[in-house]
Design an enzyme around this catalytic site. Structure first.
Site, PDB file in Angstrom:
ATOM      1  N   GLY A  78      11.357   2.141   6.273  1.00  0.00           N
ATOM      2  CA  GLY A  78      11.997   1.190   7.339  1.00  0.00           C
ATOM      3  C   GLY A  78      11.295   1.353   8.433  1.00  0.00           C
ATOM      4  O   GLY A  78      11.704   0.421   9.501  1.00  0.00           O
ATOM      5  N   LYS A 125      -2.090  -3.387   3.530  1.00  0.00           N
ATOM      6  CA  LYS A 125      -2.913  -2.237   3.350  1.00  0.00           C
ATOM      7  C   LYS A 125      -3.749  -2.399   2.283  1.00  0.00           C
ATOM      8  O   LYS A 125      -3.364  -2.472   1.170  1.00  0.00           O
ATOM      9  CB  LYS A 125      -2.194  -1.168   3.614  1.00  0.00           C
ATOM     10  CG  LYS A 125      -2.995   0.358   3.849  1.00  0.00           C
ATOM     11  CD  LYS A 125      -2.194   1.476   4.102  1.00  0.00           C
ATOM     12  CE  LYS A 125      -0.762   1.921   3.199  1.00  0.00           C
ATOM     13  NZ  LYS A 125      -0.395   2.920   3.730  1.00  0.00           N
TER      14      LYS A 125
END
Length: 262
Positions: A48, A157
């Site tokens: 998170g 990514k």
């Protein structure tokens, strides 16, 4: 003190759930990703850290949704969906929660930013880890196409390797431009980089396409205005009522430019 320790300690001191929070901060500073009031979807969001930063940047008026197979501990003002991002069912849940990229008559609809810090479970075998990271990044990219409003941004990514250029080319076709960024918060030894794509294109044409277009009006700058499936093309030296063959020279999220083919 190593840079790894620095970011780890800063995360602990500032209440972030992971050192990766600083990667998103640096990506945002570099590329201007998330604005006040934006709707943001974070794919592979556990634990998170990126959700915390996204909520800070989107503010009280923003909407932030995190998706992960793992349970994400509650974050004030953030919604979560538990599911595997590689499953179509999970992707359908996201669309049901935040809506798809289609816009209504006022131009509203779709999310502003899709972000992904997903990474595969590492095997230590470079070619396998690279291939798996590309698969996850491509999954995030394909999901972003279902979610983003015109002009929306995307970040994912990926581990650098032989398949990176093909992935970048695929992403580039769907956005105004794409660049790769290696945030300072990434470890020097890491092969990870981030594909940062700006300006989701939903136009029915792409740069270099040749199409016939009927000129419907003249714009304030004197260019002819034509429509392709509701998408506006500006064509110099064209008059209302003309039907001309044009070559598309530039594509923006909501309009484009073309030149008459002699």
């Amino acid at each position: 003190m190593t840079r790894k320790d620095d970011y780890y300690n800063r995360a602990k001191q500032q209440g972030y759930r992971s050192r990766a929070a600083y990667k998103l901060k640096q990506l945002d500073e570099d590329a201007g990703l998330i604005g006040d009031g934006d709707t943001v979807v974070d794919l592979g969001a556990a634990p998170g850290g990126w959700l915390q930063v996204a909520k800070e940047l989107a503010g009280e008026g923003g909407t932030v949704v995190g998706v992960d197979l793992q349970r994400i501990k509650p974050i004030d003002g953030v919604d979560t969906i538990r599911g595997d991002m590689t499953d179509a069912e999970t992707r359908e849940k996201i669309v049901a929660r935040v809506g798809g990229g289609e816009t209504d008559a006022e131009g509203d609809g779709g999310v502003d930013v899709v972000i992904s810090d997903m990474a595969p479970n590492m095997t230590g075998e470079y070619s396998l880890d690279h291939a798996r990271s590309v698969y996850l990044a491509r999954t995030a990219f394909e999901t972003s196409l279902d979610l983003l409003a015109p002009g929306g941004d995307f970040v994912a990514k990926v581990f650098e390797g032989p398949d990176t250029n093909d992935l970048r080319a695929n992403i580039d076709r769907e956005f105004e431009y794409v660049r790769t960024i290696h945030p300072k918060a990434s470890r020097d030894s890491s092969s990870e980089l981030y594909m940062v794509a700006k300006g989701r294109l939903t136009a029915p044409v792409r740069e270099g396409d040749r199409v016939d277009v009927e000129i419907e009006a003249v714009g304030s700058e004197g260019d002819g205005i034509g429509k392709i499936e509701g998408y506006t093309l500006f064509v110099p030296d064209a008059e209302p009522g003309d039907t001309v063959e044009v070559e598309v020279t530039d594509v923006k999220p909501r309009f484009g430019f073309a030149e008459s083919v002699e």
